[in-house]
Design a protein around this motif. Structure first.
Motif, mmCIF file in Angstrom:
data_model
loop_
_atom_site.group_PDB
_atom_site.id
_atom_site.type_symbol
_atom_site.label_atom_id
_atom_site.label_comp_id
_atom_site.label_asym_id
_atom_site.label_seq_id
_atom_site.Cartn_x
_atom_site.Cartn_y
_atom_site.Cartn_z
ATOM 1 N N ARG A 66 -13.502 -2.058 9.729
ATOM 2 C CA ARG A 66 -12.442 -2.143 8.685
ATOM 3 C C ARG A 66 -11.673 -3.750 9.040
ATOM 4 N NH1 ARG A 66 -8.561 0.401 6.020
ATOM 5 N NH2 ARG A 66 -6.687 -1.143 5.674
ATOM 6 N N ASN A 70 -5.991 -6.313 8.086
ATOM 7 C CA ASN A 70 -6.080 -4.959 7.040
ATOM 8 C C ASN A 70 -5.155 -4.314 7.235
ATOM 9 O OD1 ASN A 70 -5.856 -3.916 4.142
ATOM 10 N ND2 ASN A 70 -8.509 -3.668 4.226
ATOM 11 N N PRO A 71 -3.815 -4.269 6.830
ATOM 12 C CA PRO A 71 -3.370 -3.283 7.844
ATOM 13 C C PRO A 71 -3.016 -1.878 7.063
ATOM 14 C CG PRO A 71 -1.996 -4.723 6.291
ATOM 15 C CD PRO A 71 -3.340 -4.968 6.023
ATOM 16 N N ILE A 73 -1.429 2.367 6.522
ATOM 17 C CA ILE A 73 -0.752 3.503 5.858
ATOM 18 C C ILE A 73 0.371 4.253 6.985
ATOM 19 C CG2 ILE A 73 0.179 4.548 4.202
ATOM 20 C CD1 ILE A 73 -1.995 3.416 1.955
ATOM 21 N N ILE A 108 6.053 -0.469 0.919
ATOM 22 C CA ILE A 108 5.771 -1.376 2.222
ATOM 23 C C ILE A 108 7.387 -2.136 1.722
ATOM 24 C CG2 ILE A 108 5.821 -3.722 2.016
ATOM 25 C CD1 ILE A 108 2.832 -2.882 1.191
ATOM 26 N N LEU A 123 2.270 -8.892 10.236
ATOM 27 C CA LEU A 123 2.727 -8.935 9.002
ATOM 28 C C LEU A 123 4.104 -7.793 9.868
ATOM 29 C CD1 LEU A 123 1.022 -7.648 6.000
ATOM 30 C CD2 LEU A 123 1.201 -9.844 6.908
ATOM 31 N N THR A 125 6.589 -6.131 7.660
ATOM 32 C CA THR A 125 6.401 -5.147 7.370
ATOM 33 C C THR A 125 5.289 -4.346 7.365
ATOM 34 O OG1 THR A 125 5.136 -5.787 4.968
ATOM 35 C CG2 THR A 125 7.033 -6.147 5.206
ATOM 36 N N ALA A 127 3.171 -0.086 5.508
ATOM 37 C CA ALA A 127 3.344 0.257 4.558
ATOM 38 C C ALA A 127 3.833 2.093 4.666
ATOM 39 C CB ALA A 127 2.160 0.546 3.749
ATOM 40 N N PRO A 150 -6.161 5.183 7.075
ATOM 41 C CA PRO A 150 -6.816 4.540 6.099
ATOM 42 C C PRO A 150 -7.539 5.236 5.465
ATOM 43 C CG PRO A 150 -7.942 3.909 7.379
ATOM 44 C CD PRO A 150 -6.726 4.914 8.454
ATOM 45 N N SER A 151 -8.149 5.048 4.545
ATOM 46 C CA SER A 151 -9.039 6.498 3.608
ATOM 47 C C SER A 151 -9.880 6.043 4.916
ATOM 48 C CB SER A 151 -9.904 5.282 2.262
ATOM 49 O OG SER A 151 -10.390 4.305 2.924
ATOM 50 N N ARG A 203 -1.225 -2.138 -5.415
ATOM 51 C CA ARG A 203 -2.367 -1.646 -6.037
ATOM 52 C C ARG A 203 -2.270 -0.438 -7.121
ATOM 53 N NH1 ARG A 203 -5.686 1.564 -0.626
ATOM 54 N NH2 ARG A 203 -3.702 2.871 -0.947
ATOM 55 N N SER A 234 -1.003 -8.096 -1.338
ATOM 56 C CA SER A 234 -1.409 -6.923 -0.337
ATOM 57 C C SER A 234 -3.529 -7.051 0.423
ATOM 58 C CB SER A 234 -1.445 -5.830 -1.094
ATOM 59 O OG SER A 234 -2.130 -4.692 -0.021
ATOM 60 N N PRO A 235 -3.158 -7.349 1.670
ATOM 61 C CA PRO A 235 -4.215 -8.110 2.245
ATOM 62 C C PRO A 235 -5.788 -7.333 2.101
ATOM 63 C CG PRO A 235 -2.820 -8.060 3.570
ATOM 64 C CD PRO A 235 -2.300 -7.547 2.803
ATOM 65 N N GLY A 236 -5.859 -5.782 1.679
ATOM 66 C CA GLY A 236 -6.614 -5.028 1.701
ATOM 67 C C GLY A 236 -7.301 -5.124 0.495
HETATM 68 P P1 AMP Z 1 -6.388 2.565 2.733
HETATM 69 O O1 AMP Z 1 -5.166 2.750 3.146
HETATM 70 O O2 AMP Z 1 -7.189 1.638 3.675
HETATM 71 O O3 AMP Z 1 -6.047 2.662 1.350
HETATM 72 O O4 AMP Z 1 -4.959 0.652 1.711
HETATM 73 C C1 AMP Z 1 -4.003 0.509 2.269
HETATM 74 C C2 AMP Z 1 -3.280 -0.471 1.759
HETATM 75 O O5 AMP Z 1 -2.374 -0.733 1.955
HETATM 76 C C3 AMP Z 1 -4.027 -1.592 1.696
HETATM 77 O O6 AMP Z 1 -4.579 -2.418 0.795
HETATM 78 C C4 AMP Z 1 -3.257 -2.628 2.548
HETATM 79 O O7 AMP Z 1 -3.633 -4.252 2.568
HETATM 80 C C5 AMP Z 1 -2.364 -2.156 1.421
HETATM 81 N N1 AMP Z 1 -0.888 -2.620 2.813
HETATM 82 C C6 AMP Z 1 -0.944 -1.802 4.579
HETATM 83 N N2 AMP Z 1 0.321 -2.182 4.397
HETATM 84 C C7 AMP Z 1 0.929 -3.518 4.284
HETATM 85 C C8 AMP Z 1 1.565 -4.431 4.472
HETATM 86 N N3 AMP Z 1 2.415 -3.969 5.267
HETATM 87 N N4 AMP Z 1 2.007 -5.037 3.290
HETATM 88 C C9 AMP Z 1 1.032 -5.251 1.829
HETATM 89 N N5 AMP Z 1 0.124 -4.418 2.065
HETATM 90 C C10 AMP Z 1 -0.124 -3.518 3.256
#
Ligand code: AMP
Ligand code: MG
Length: 343
Positions: A66, A70-71, A73, A108, A123, A125, A127, A150-151, A203, A234-236
């Motif tokens: 990854r 890409n932050p 959750i 977030i 960041l 912030t 999630a 993450p997934s 998302r 959102s970076p991801g």
């Molecule tokens: P995933 O866990 O792979 O489903 O991805 C988590 C999603 O949450 C990704 O799109 C991240 O970029 C987004 N995300 C997590 N933390 C933040 C944050 N602090 N600000 C914006 N987006 C976030």
């Protein structure tokens, strides 16, 4: 990073939260000790690491491949755990937590400085989500620490909705997998930014826009969700996701799909079709997956994409579906998988 084996614990998906099993206790000990363990949630399987340990979290990025910007959750099982993670919980945040937690809504919020910097990708912030799957809640309770997850797929692959999907992507790259059967919703959580003056949807996911608006009133949507030229907040969301090996195209008309299927097969291509409107149209393709409604399509979406890969189809045509309710999340994932190709 490589392991001789990835341990699999098979657990009852309806486990009672108070009755933690020895399997779950062991998995929790491994997470607390800094190992990576995948576990089921109601959305997709997550790849868990102790969110308070920079070293443990670093393993997630390695195992998945990854990008480090890409932050992640952070998953919790009790509201008290918000303390130490976030610095301010607004009234909207409280209302949404009341309405949808535990559940498929990620919020977030402004991060406390105790959160490992690789969790937030630097960041200000973080999630946060409280999942509703009984196995996830029991495991998180047993961990006692917040869990970044993450997934549990290799980056770029469809998210995993069964333990077998996780195993295919991450066998010997992670310490263990808690197998609680197939997940329910099948697409990831909804990500909503509450750190700004007004809520912004980054998302679409398991909790629908309509459901959120019923609680906090109208919300805005990141323009990047529909306009491919603007860059996502959102970076991801900027990465190509869910891309199957065959070329996927979204097609509005049934008749058009029939023509394309026929022409491609005549020229010797293997063809897959993802039908989202049930069996109203019959396709003579090599692989056809029928979903009877949006919920059902969401539930089996990633498994279908993986099935097309397994069948080594060259091209895939997917029927579009209305962008309301869970359909908004499905269309978002399909558009990404199709790299914007839509007829
Ligand atoms: P995933 O866990 O792979 O489903 O991805 C988590 C999603 O949450 C990704 O799109 C991240 O970029 C987004 N995300 C997590 N933390 C933040 C944050 N602090 N600000 C914006 N987006 C976030
Ligand atoms: Mg993911």
């Amino acid at each position: 990073m490589s392991y001789k084996h990835t341990k699999i614990w098979t657990v009852d998906k309806n486990i009672e939260r108070e009755e933690c099993s020895t399997s779950i206790e062991e998995a929790a000990l491994w997470i607390k000790g800094g190992e990576l363990v995948a576990f089921p949630t109601e959305t997709v399987y997550g790849l868990g690491a102790n969110a308070l340990s920079q070293e443990a979290v670093a393993k997630i990025f390695l195992a998945k491949g990854r990008p480090s910007d890409n932050p992640l959750i952070v998953h919790i099982s009790r509201l008290e755990q918000l303390e130490g993670l976030v610095i301010d919980v607004s009234e909207d945040a409280r209302k949404l937590m009341d309405a949808f937690w535990p559940g498929a809504l990620t919020l977030i919020l402004s991060a406390s400085d105790q959160v490992a910097t690789n969790v937030t990708a630097g960041l200000s912030t973080v999630a946060v989500r409280m999942p509703s799957h009984p196995v996830a809640l029991t495991l998180l309770d047993a961990c006692g620490v917040p869990v970044a997850a993450p997934s549990a797929n290799l980056s770029g692959k469809p998210s995993p909705t069964t333990a077998t999907h996780v195993q295919r992507d991450l066998d010997k790259r992670i310490a263990g997998i808690v197998d609680g059967g197939p997940t329910g919703i099948g697409v990831e959580s909804t990500v909503l930014d509450l750190s700004l003056p007004e809520p912004v949807l980054y998302r679409p996911g398991g909790v629908t826009r309509e459901e959120i608006e019923a609680i906090v009133g109208p919300i805005s949507v990141d323009p990047a969700l529909t306009d491919t030229d603007s860059s996502p907040r959102s970076p991801g969301m900027k990465y190509t996701h869910y891309a199957p090996k065959g070329t996927l195209t979204l097609v509005r008309e049934t008749k058009k799909i029939r023509e394309l299927v026929e022409a491609d097969r005549r020229s010797g291509l293997r063809v897959g079709v993802l039908a989202t409107r049930g069996e109203r149209a019959v396709y003579e393709a090599d692989v056809v997956v029928y979903g009877k409604d949006s919920r059902h399509v969401a539930h089996s979406l990633y498994d279908s994409l993986r099935r097309f890969d397994d069948a080594e189809v060259d091209v895939i045509y997917a029927e579009t579906l209305p962008e309301e309710g869970i359909g908004m999340a499905v269309m978002n994932r399909l558009r990404k998988a199709a790299g914007g190709r839509i007829l």
